[in-house]
Write an enzyme that holds these catalytic residues in place. Structure first.
Site, PDB file in Angstrom:
ATOM      1  N   ASP A 196      50.644   9.745 -71.614  1.00 20.35           N
ATOM      2  CA  ASP A 196      51.075   8.526 -72.289  1.00 20.35           C
ATOM      3  C   ASP A 196      52.228   8.834 -73.253  1.00 20.35           C
ATOM      4  O   ASP A 196      53.019   9.749 -72.999  1.00 20.35           O
ATOM      5  CB  ASP A 196      49.892   7.900 -73.029  1.00 20.35           C
ATOM      6  CG  ASP A 196      49.915   6.387 -72.975  1.00 20.35           C
ATOM      7  OD1 ASP A 196      50.771   5.796 -73.645  1.00 20.35           O
ATOM      8  OD2 ASP A 196      49.076   5.802 -72.261  1.00 20.35           O
ATOM      9  N   HIS A 201      51.069   3.245 -78.294  1.00 28.98           N
ATOM     10  CA  HIS A 201      50.338   2.966 -77.064  1.00 28.98           C
ATOM     11  C   HIS A 201      49.368   4.090 -76.699  1.00 28.98           C
ATOM     12  O   HIS A 201      48.200   3.852 -76.389  1.00 28.98           O
ATOM     13  CB  HIS A 201      51.357   2.743 -75.944  1.00 28.98           C
ATOM     14  CG  HIS A 201      50.789   2.336 -74.627  1.00 28.98           C
ATOM     15  ND1 HIS A 201      50.396   3.238 -73.662  1.00 28.98           N
ATOM     16  CD2 HIS A 201      50.565   1.104 -74.102  1.00 28.98           C
ATOM     17  CE1 HIS A 201      49.962   2.595 -72.595  1.00 28.98           C
ATOM     18  NE2 HIS A 201      50.058   1.292 -72.834  1.00 28.98           N
ATOM     19  N   ASN A 225      50.774  -5.051 -65.134  1.00 33.12           N
ATOM     20  CA  ASN A 225      50.681  -6.356 -65.788  1.00 33.12           C
ATOM     21  C   ASN A 225      51.645  -7.384 -65.221  1.00 33.12           C
ATOM     22  O   ASN A 225      52.134  -8.256 -65.930  1.00 33.12           O
ATOM     23  CB  ASN A 225      50.960  -6.191 -67.285  1.00 33.12           C
ATOM     24  CG  ASN A 225      50.039  -5.168 -67.928  1.00 33.12           C
ATOM     25  OD1 ASN A 225      48.865  -5.107 -67.612  1.00 33.12           O
ATOM     26  ND2 ASN A 225      50.590  -4.343 -68.809  1.00 33.12           N
ATOM     27  N   SER A 256      46.507  -1.348 -69.288  1.00 30.79           N
ATOM     28  CA  SER A 256      46.472  -0.062 -70.002  1.00 30.79           C
ATOM     29  C   SER A 256      45.209   0.068 -70.832  1.00 30.79           C
ATOM     30  O   SER A 256      44.730   1.178 -71.075  1.00 30.79           O
ATOM     31  CB  SER A 256      47.686   0.055 -70.934  1.00 30.79           C
ATOM     32  OG  SER A 256      48.825   0.455 -70.235  1.00 30.79           O
TER      33      SER A 256
END
Length: 847
Positions: free
Chosen positions: A307, A353, A450, A532
């Site tokens: 990430d 994130h 998404n 996520s």
């Protein structure tokens, strides 16, 4: 380049002049199955005296329809490369009559026009309207109850600009998962991932013996190569087109097995503002019961989080306090050092994130904030996303290889790998390195994406990765979540626009983060939504399962998933939720009891048969677990199938074939093949069958067939040199061009010798370009892999064959030569004024 020549057509000759061919180039264009066209596109409305259709257009049980709607009339603004300054007409809505059964889904995709997005509304009679939204402007309606009948469906433009759209309802998985935009995956300019061919002898290739001249090694026989200076554009910086030309040249080298761009990836979470913390998502997955079964919370299991890195407390070496006790040494593949800290982002908001994702997996129990799903596991941060939450496929491949190979090259560094990132096409090198990890017992999890669409997003759609879609607080698919036949299971991802569990707060997933206070960022918590956020719930549960059963591998997990042991499984897989919503208690219980099996798993998991596609398929049944499979037999199957089973040895084989005479034409049939085994166990294999008879009814709209220059002009626009217009006849288009007769002005359909691309398509919105997203398109010989066609003096090219449709090719293992098309806006149509202007220019030059 392909040079095609053929026998000349018969024609009339003139003494002293070369023979003129009646048609130097001709052919036919087939139409993809189930294709339909809106009855009042700009092709119709642009005619004198035309007005929007007032009736209802009846559609078949399966269809892919393209249309046009506009809230007003006007003139296109004609920005560069987007559209021409042409008029468009008013057509507020289109009305259809659609047969629908319970469980069937309508999908509406809006493409706007002139590069501008438009808002559309999908309304099915008796139900509230649904508006397009999400990354690819999609609206969905699923008939969950009510009767099977014909429904009135209205597509309405609720914005202020015209729009192209595609409305679809299909039985099989092929068109449901189709892409309707040209592949445009972002990539790093001037870089390529090169895999060398296996040496035929001990003599290594030139690339392998000079690695420093090539670039960074990122796997066996695989390198990240940098484009040499002499291959770059002479003016200014490198451009995407330069990189793609260089990649094509690399593919022609004899010692190269494959070459792909170094694609960029990004995190899979939309930015959201913090709200009150309410951990509804842990209760949904039955977390409290799972923690009683596995009280160590995944102790001794390493979970790698690929990430943006982790938030580090300012001025210290400590990570976020909810994470620090569990963090083990990781690596930063963005800056290439051993500090995988998240520096924050100057693009958008600093959502940290990676910290949020890691918190859902492995936040510690410390009476602060919230614990993670696998609160006792080891957290291994691997930074592969940089500024703005973006990264490259090369760094992802390199990072996975680093995890797989471990410090000694034997044991991997992590047992579970979470990838809340995606947006990549299918890349052979990525598939290979993931497969190497699976062979070492590693488990990979990825966010589905998404985009609110069915187009596959990798690595989630990879063969050896668990793809996770997102649900809201009521276990409904989140408005933004991707879906499709490649989804494995669902988990809580939240939805900021819903309070589906009626707790008075938006359905957001809360986890560790940071907030700006007193001039600096400090540890904090925030709510986010996204796939996520869903993926780390699954990764945390897998860590607990690994703690209970260390030798649990992907095959075992897959078998448990398909038998309903990991989820709230309702007995039938769906494209929205896969095998259901994650149930941590069931999953950990299945692992703690000792997985002896046996469990049968089918590959493929869903069979889709059609007389226009695959009519016969071999299904492999694999057994997982130490216990033997006994008494296997086919208990039942639909009457429209023939099923031959071979249970003599594993893997078991089912030969499944379509029985055409048992099907109702153009009505999709669904059912299950049921296999009984070990007295009480059962495998259900979903099957879809369809007898398509709509060939003569197919219509993709008026088609413009063009011969275009093989290089775009200075504005990146492909210009036509010849053009014919054709309409459908018996489900296909026939076209032919004329030879140039030497008279000025030259007619639009007259061809001069030269090199061209042959393309065809609709101009649904009348903006002067064909082959834009939402419009039908054909390229010779195959869309996405166009080849140069040479027209020669005195020679004819006959019987060319192409196929047109609204879907677009995707980059995958089945199409390894496919490359993205950055900036592609379609092919510009000609007008008679264009040809006359060209003639005047030529005459002036001769003078």
């Amino acid at each position: 380049m392909v040079v095609l020549t053929g026998c000349s057509d018969s024609g009339h000759s003139v003494a002293g002049a070369p023979e003129r061919l009646s048609s130097p180039l001709s052919g036919a264009i087939a139409i993809e199955a189930n294709s339909r066209i809106d009855q009042d596109t700009m092709d119709q409305l642009g005619r004198e005296g035309a007005s929007p259709a007032g009736g209802t257009q009846k559609l078949p049980a399966s269809f892919v329809l393209a249309g046009y709607v506009s809230p007003n009339a006007g003139t296109y603004p004609a920005p560069a490369r987007a559209c021409q300054a042409l008029n468009y007409e008013f057509d507020l809505s289109d009305t259809f009559l659609v047969p629908m059964a319970i469980g069937e889904t309508l999908v509406l995709k809006s493409f706007g026009t002139c590069g501008i997005e438009a808002a559309l509304e999908l309304q099915v009679d008796g139900y509230p309207p649904v508006r397009t939204s999400g990354q690819d402007e999609t609206a969905q309606f699923r008939l969950s109850s009510d009767e099977t009948r014909d429904y009135q469906v209205v597509v309405r433009n609720v914005g202020n600009i015209p729009a192209r759209y595609v409305l679809l309802k299909t039985a099989g998985t092929t068109q449901q998962n189709a892409a309707y935009d040209w592949p445009n995956h972002d990539f790093v300019e001037g870089e390529a991932i090169v895999t060398l061919a296996a040496p035929k002898s001990e003599q290594a290739s030139a690339m392998s013996v000079q690695p420093r001249a090539i670039g960074r090694a990122i796997g066996e026989r695989t390198w990240l190569r940098v484009m040499p200076v002499n291959a770059r554009a002479m003016e200014g910086d490198r451009r995407p087109g330069d990189t793609l030309k260089w990649i094509r040249s690399l593919r022609e080298q004899s010692d190269v097995e494959s070459v792909s761009p170094n694609y960029r990836m990004r995190s899979q979470s939309p930015v959201s503002e913090p709200l009150y913390s309410k951990q509804w998502h842990y209760g949904m997955i039955n977390g409290p019961v799972a923690w009683q079964i596995e009280p160590s919370g995944g102790s001794r299991v390493n979970v790698a989080v690929l990430d943006t890195g982790l938030f580090r407390v300012s001025g210290s070496s400590r990570w976020h306090p909810d994470l620090h006790p569990n963090v083990v040494t990781g690596w930063d593949f963005v800056d290439d050092d051993n500090d995988p800290g998240d520096p924050g982002s100057s693009i958008g908001g600093n959502v940290f994130h990676g910290t949020h994702v890691a918190g859902t997996i492995a936040s510690v129990i410390n009476n602060k904030g919230s614990g993670g799903v696998a609160f006792g596991s080891n957290l291994l941060p691997v930074r592969v996303l940089g500024e703005g939450g973006t990264g490259s496929s090369a760094d992802l491949i390199d990072a996975i290889a680093w995890l797989v190979n471990g410090s000694s090259g034997q044991l991997p560094r992590a047992q579970v790998v979470n990838m809340s990132l995606g947006g990549l096409p299918e890349i052979p090198q990525l598939e290979s390195v993931i497969a190497a990890g699976v062979n070492k017992g590693m488990l990979f999890v990825a966010a589905a994406g998404n985009g609110a669409g069915a187009q596959k997003s990798y690595p989630a759609a990879s063969r050896n990765v668990l793809a996770v879609s997102a649900v809201d607080g009521a276990r409904n698919l989140a408005s933004y979540s991707n879906y499709g036949s490649w989804i494995d299971l669902a988990a809580p991802g939240g939805d900021a626009g819903r309070d589906a569990n009626t707790d008075g707060e938006a359905d957001l997933v809360w986890s560790a983060s940071a907030a700006f206070k007193s001039g600096q960022y400090e540890p904090d918590y925030r709510g986010l939504q996204g796939t996520s956020m869903a993926a780390p719930h699954v990764s945390g549960v897998l860590a607990m399962m690994k703690a209970e059963k260390p030798d649990l591998n992907y095959g075992g997990v897959r078998a448990l998933l398909e038998s309903g042991e990991l989820t709230e499984y309702e007995g039938r897989r769906s494209d929205q939720l896969g095998y259901g919503v994650l149930d941590a208690a069931k999953a950990v219980s299945a692992a703690s009891d000792g997985f002896t099996g046996p469990v049968l798993s089918a590959s493929p998991a869903v069979v889709s048969l059609s007389n226009e596609g695959v009519e016969r398929q071999e299904v492999e049944l694999n057994a997982y677990g130490s216990a033997p499979v006994t008494g296997a037999s086919v208990a039942s199957h639909p009457a429209w199938l023939s099923v031959n089973a071979d249970f003599a040895q594993e893997p078991f084989i089912l030969e499944v074939a379509l029985l055409r005479d048992k099907l109702t034409p153009d009505v999709p049939a669904r059912g299950d093949i049921v296999v009984d085994y070990n007295v009480t166990k059962q495998l259900r294999l979903p099957v879809i069958g369809q007898l398509v008879t709509d060939e003569k009814a197919r219509n993709a709209g008026t088609h413009f067939v063009l011969l275009v220059d093989i290089e775009p002009n200075g504005q990146g626009v492909y210009l036509a040199e010849a053009q014919v217009t054709v309409t459908v006849e018996d489900g296909q288009y026939s076209f032919h061009f004329e030879a140039d007769d030497g008279e000025e002005p030259r007619a639009l359909n007259e061809v001069t010798p030269g090199d061209y691309y042959l393309v065809a398509g609709t101009d649904i919105d009348g903006d002067g370009f064909i082959c834009q997203s939402g419009e039908a398109c054909a390229e010779y010989p195959v869309s996405g892999l166009r080849e140069v066609l040479t027209v020669k003096e005195g020679q004819a090219i006959n019987d060319l064959r192409m196929t047109t449709g609204f879907s677009r090719p995707t980059i995958s293992a089945a199409t390894p030569d496919m490359l993205p098309r950055p900036g592609f806006k379609g092919y510009r149509l000609m007008s008679r004024e264009d040809r006359q202007a060209s003639t005047r220019s030529n005459v002036k030059a001769l003078q």
